[in-house]
Scaffold this motif. Structure first.
Motif, PDB file in Angstrom:
ATOM      1  N   THR A  62     -14.123  42.104   4.258  1.00 10.59           N
ATOM      2  CA  THR A  62     -13.414  43.173   3.546  1.00 10.59           C
ATOM      3  C   THR A  62     -12.169  42.632   2.860  1.00 10.59           C
ATOM      4  OG1 THR A  62     -14.243  44.809   5.122  1.00 10.59           O
ATOM      5  CG2 THR A  62     -12.340  45.445   3.801  1.00 10.59           C
ATOM      6  N   ARG A  82     -16.257  53.995  -4.074  1.00 20.07           N
ATOM      7  CA  ARG A  82     -14.941  54.645  -4.083  1.00 20.07           C
ATOM      8  C   ARG A  82     -13.983  53.802  -4.911  1.00 20.07           C
ATOM      9  NH1 ARG A  82     -12.753  56.168   1.668  1.00 20.07           N
ATOM     10  NH2 ARG A  82     -12.495  53.909   1.792  1.00 20.07           N
ATOM     11  N   THR A 126     -11.107  51.337  -5.781  1.00 23.06           N
ATOM     12  CA  THR A 126     -10.677  50.132  -5.078  1.00 23.06           C
ATOM     13  C   THR A 126      -9.280  50.329  -4.498  1.00 23.06           C
ATOM     14  OG1 THR A 126     -10.026  49.276  -7.244  1.00 23.06           O
ATOM     15  CG2 THR A 126     -12.115  48.504  -6.349  1.00 23.06           C
ATOM     16  N   TYR A 161      -8.711  52.375   5.048  1.00 22.22           N
ATOM     17  CA  TYR A 161      -9.328  52.917   3.830  1.00 22.22           C
ATOM     18  C   TYR A 161     -10.427  51.969   3.337  1.00 22.22           C
ATOM     19  CZ  TYR A 161     -10.047  54.304  -1.007  1.00 22.22           C
ATOM     20  OH  TYR A 161     -10.623  54.682  -2.194  1.00 22.22           O
ATOM     21  N   SER A 162     -10.128  50.680   3.329  1.00 20.51           N
ATOM     22  CA  SER A 162     -11.114  49.697   2.866  1.00 20.51           C
ATOM     23  C   SER A 162     -12.270  49.572   3.849  1.00 20.51           C
ATOM     24  CB  SER A 162     -10.448  48.331   2.686  1.00 20.51           C
ATOM     25  OG  SER A 162      -9.552  48.371   1.606  1.00 20.51           O
ATOM     26  N   GLN A 199     -13.403  51.797   5.938  1.00 18.14           N
ATOM     27  CA  GLN A 199     -14.194  53.014   6.065  1.00 18.14           C
ATOM     28  C   GLN A 199     -14.960  53.366   4.787  1.00 18.14           C
ATOM     29  OE1 GLN A 199     -11.185  55.764   7.318  1.00 18.14           O
ATOM     30  NE2 GLN A 199     -11.078  54.921   9.400  1.00 18.14           N
ATOM     31  N   GLY A 200     -14.976  52.462   3.831  1.00 16.24           N
ATOM     32  CA  GLY A 200     -15.657  52.725   2.571  1.00 16.24           C
ATOM     33  C   GLY A 200     -17.158  52.512   2.652  1.00 16.24           C
ATOM     34  N   ARG A 205     -15.434  50.216  -5.669  1.00 19.12           N
ATOM     35  CA  ARG A 205     -16.005  49.359  -4.634  1.00 19.12           C
ATOM     36  C   ARG A 205     -16.611  50.260  -3.567  1.00 19.12           C
ATOM     37  NH1 ARG A 205     -17.814  44.360  -3.909  1.00 19.12           N
ATOM     38  NH2 ARG A 205     -15.969  43.477  -4.948  1.00 19.12           N
ATOM     39  N   ARG A 206     -17.867  50.010  -3.237  1.00 21.91           N
ATOM     40  CA  ARG A 206     -18.573  50.806  -2.224  1.00 21.91           C
ATOM     41  C   ARG A 206     -18.540  52.292  -2.556  1.00 21.91           C
ATOM     42  NH1 ARG A 206     -16.251  47.553   3.143  1.00 21.91           N
ATOM     43  NH2 ARG A 206     -17.755  45.826   3.046  1.00 21.91           N
TER      44      ARG A 206
END
Length: 793
Positions: free
Chosen positions: A580, A600, A602, A539-540, A542-543, A597-598
């Motif tokens: 990341t 989306r 966090t 998830y992190s 692919q942000g 973050r990014r």
């Protein structure tokens, strides 16, 4: 109020008519000289004197300059060659004298002008011959580092930064029809011209504070005046608007210059987003010029601007298909616009009234305009523009009354030499050298066949034409620094634009490659539980994100050290895993408590704090295991890399601890810089040093890369601080105003926005200077820095 505006408008029309009468009288005077052939005899005498210095049997200079291209390497070598042969002073004397005459309106026979030229030669010589270690760092007067260091020395950094931001905005906004590259060159040239004029007007004993204040004002005034070229002249010359739209737009400009008040946009102009932007920029520029001038100077500026615009409109409205224009119709407007364009600059800097300079400037303008029209005649013919040259080429067989513009050009030269500049030797040297240089450049650009064809058409006296053509063929040492720099700048801008586009495409391609290899696979081991930790890590990962660190590593490894892209994939993954992980920790409630973050939510918002903490540890370990998978490299180098990476990760933790410990405290700039280095600079450093370790480069190169990374990392963090204040959450992809909310010390809170921007540019320069000793294969790191400075997220 309306009556007052009408009075001002009528006064402008009256003053235009007065200027027009003056231009007409000058044209009649020139025509009389031309008809009586007075210029023929005097020019022959002038060339007999001039040629003694310029006709040689053999000249390496001529051979050198006849090369097809002059790139940055040639430019530097040529300056060094001139110095070695003892010709640099003469070259600079000719070049700088021309600038004083053309741009500042000075007479070269004046003792005051001679002193200023001599002083300028010494300074320019010193600058041009600045010691450099290699070609990659050779002096380029338009390089940003040199420009910013000059601004620091003069105390005008804020104005320079402001104008650079405006240039960036304008060139990114204007459509391709207006040629963003040429717009940038033109604006830079105009700003430089206003600064030169201001410097010339300064007293020798001026205080540093007053000098800085006047230079700052000149930079901003130069920009305010300069944007009229792309936003008025270029728009009205382009196909961007219809003929009716151009009339509406020209009407607004005319009303503004007549009344001194910018009217509101109406009709189609109000619904056209780009024209709303143009109107806003021009209104701001117009108001700035007004606030910087006394009532008298403001009236002078409006008068000269109105004369310039009106005369240009008369020229622009001409149609090459109309056969009935008189010689006055062709020449009077160009006398007006060429003179007023230079007199505007004098009014901008509020130069004291000087009748002689004003007269010299007025008479000189047409010389320069006819030279430009000659150089552009084929382009003008293609576009259907009416100039003395295009009109003569089209109709000279049908109309015996038309003045040959080439003969008028030489008549102007003769008139300037003997009726304006008192038959001065230096003026003869400069003007005739410039004229012959212009013909040489035309011949080189269009080729001998085309040149001979033009000369056969425009020749007006066989004997004088033979002399001129012999000078074009044989004369040497007629080159000028401003022409060399112009070619250099145009080549540089084209090359830079091409490299920037390549940089953007490369970054996009590399980022896509990196994104494809980042996702972690679920464990194959049998389990009764879901693999939530891998899911959270992905998830992190692919942000999105910039992927700057692995991109830097890819470029250094593949482009600089020629490594196989496949073999460095584990290293690229490790860098992004580590980065990341650091972001996950930064966002936690105990640290920055960020919700976005990014673009989306966090990780701790989507899952929970405990999962986020474990995911950070998980990714850190994945980074180490990825590095251990590096194959095809010396095992000692891989071990050194893993050791260095672990050390860097520990130092980044120190940086975050420093950040937490500093909450609510006042920090010095040095403390902020140290903290930013540990938080961001170390990550940049690792991206460069780890491929360098694998490549086995020497320690000196590593130290240079470390210096670059340190300053680039701090610059990146300063930009983050500025964006936190000036940016928008949606554009940036994370919460803004967070530092203010948490009472964090930042470069903005310590130095203010303007102070932070100055620090940003100082670190930018330090970073580029760190690269001067390196022989890099690409300009990637330079453009990476440009991205850091100009990014919006």
């Amino acid at each position: 109020m309306r009556k007052e505006a009408e009075t001002i408008s009528n006064l402008k029309d009256l003053r235009y008519e007065t200027n027009e009468e003056k231009a007409r009288a000058y044209f009649i005077n020139l025509s009389t000289h031309l008809e009586k052939k007075q210029h023929i005899f005097t020019l022959k005498k002038d060339f007999n004197i001039w040629k003694k210095k310029h006709i040689n049997q053999f000249s390496l200079v001529s051979i050198y300059l006849n090369k097809k291209n002059v790139n940055s390497t040639d430019y530097q070598h040529y300056i060094q060659w001139l110095d070695k042969k003892g010709k640099l002073n003469e070259y600079l004397d000719r070049s700088i004298s021309y600038i004083y005459m053309r741009d500042i309106g000075r007479a070269l026979y004046k003792s005051e002008t001679k002193k200023k030229v001599h002083h300028s030669i010494k300074n320019m010589r010193k600058t041009l011959l600045s010691d450099r270690e290699d070609v990659n760092s050779s002096f380029n007067p338009f390089r940003m580092v040199e420009t910013y260091r000059w601004a620091q020395k003069e105390g005008v950094e804020e104005s320079l930064i402001w104008v650079l931001e405006k240039l960036q905005e304008i060139t990114a906004t204007i459509p391709e029809e207006l040629d963003p590259t040429e717009t940038r060159r033109k604006l830079t040239k105009i700003i430089g011209g206003v600064v030169i004029q201001e410097l010339d007007e300064m007293e020798a004993n001026i205080s540093s504070e007053d000098r800085a204040s006047r230079l700052s004002r000149a930079i901003r005034l130069g920009f305010a005046y300069g944007i009229t070229y792309p936003f008025i002249d270029d728009i009205l010359d382009s196909s961007l608007l219809t003929d009716e739209e151009k009339k509406d737009y020209a009407s607004i400009i005319r009303i503004t210059l007549r009344t001194g008040v910018v009217p509101e946009l109406t009709g189609w102009l109000q619904t056209y987003p780009f024209m709303r932007y143009v109107h806003s920029e021009l209104r701001g520029a117009f108001e700035y010029i007004r606030t910087q001038h006394s009532a008298t100077a403001w009236e002078s500026f409006l008068e000269q601007s109105f004369v310039f615009f009106q005369s240009q409109e008369e020229d622009r409205d001409k149609n090459l298909a109309i056969k009935t224009y008189s010689n006055e119709d062709l020449y009077v407007p160009i006398i007006l616009k060429s003179a007023s364009s230079r007199l505007i600059v004098r009014s901008l800097v509020e130069a004291p009234e000087n009748q002689q300079i004003s007269e010299q400037t007025f008479y000189y303008g047409i010389y320069n305009q006819l030279a430009d029209d000659f150089a552009d005649m084929f382009t003008d013919m293609e576009e259907g523009s009416v100039t003395p040259y295009t009109y003569y080429i089209r109709y000279h067989k049908q109309r015996d009354d038309l003045i040959n513009p080439f003969e008028m050009y030489w008549t102007v030269i003769s008139y300037l030499l003997h009726h304006v500049y008192r038959s001065d030797d230096k003026t003869r040297e400069v003007i005739l050298s410039r004229a012959i240089n212009g013909l040489k450049r035309f011949k080189k650009k269009w080729g001998k066949e085309k040149y001979d064809e033009v000369m056969e058409l425009l020749a007006f006296d066989s004997k004088l034409n033979q002399i001129i053509q012999r000078m074009v063929k044989k004369a040497t040492e007629v080159e000028f620094l401003d022409k060399l720099l112009r070619d250099h700048v145009i080549d540089d801008l084209k090359k830079e634009q091409k490299e920037v586009n390549t940089f953007k495409d490369s970054v996009k391609d590399i980022r896509n490659q990196i994104n494809n290899i980042l996702p972690l696979l679920r464990s194959d081991a049998p389990s009764l539980f879901l693999d939530s930790i891998t899911e959270a890590a992905n998830y992190s990962l692919q942000g999105g994100g910039k992927r700057l660190r692995p991109i830097m590593t890819w470029v250094m490894a593949v482009k600089e050290y020629k490594m196989d892209p496949i073999t460095i994939e584990p290293l690229l993954k490790s860098l992004e895993y580590m980065h990341t992980a650091s972001l996950i920790y930064d966002d936690l409630p105990a640290q920055d408590n960020a919700s976005i973050r990014r673009g989306r939510s966090t990780l701790h918002e989507v899952y929970n704090v405990a999962t986020a903490e474990l995911t950070g540890i998980f990714l850190t370990q994945k980074a180490v295991s990825s590095q251990a998978k590096l194959r095809g490299y010396d095992s000692d180098s891989v071990l050194e890399l893993i050791y260095y990476s672990s050390k860097a990760a520990a130092e980044m933790c120190k940086g975050q601890a420093m950040d937490l410990d500093s909450r609510g405290k006042l920090l010095t700039v040095d403390e902020l810089s140290e903290m930013c280095f540990y938080k961001t600079g170390i990550g940049f450093e690792a991206s460069l040093i780890m491929p360098a370790i694998l490549a086995g480069v020497n320690e000196a190169e590593k130290e240079s890369l470390k210096r670059f990374a340190k300053h680039a990392g701090i610059a990146f963090q300063i930009k983050d601080d500025i964006l936190d204040v000036e940016g928008q959450s949606k554009q940036i992809g994370k919460n803004t105003k967070q530092d203010m909310l948490h009472h964090n010390a930042t470069f903005v809170s310590v130095l203010g926005v303007n102070g932070a921007k100055k620090a940003l540019w100082d670190h930018y320069c330090n970073a580029l200077e760190a690269l001067q000793g390196l022989k890099l294969n690409s300009s990637f790191l330079k453009y990476l820095l440009d991205y850091v400075i100009n990014r919006t997220n």
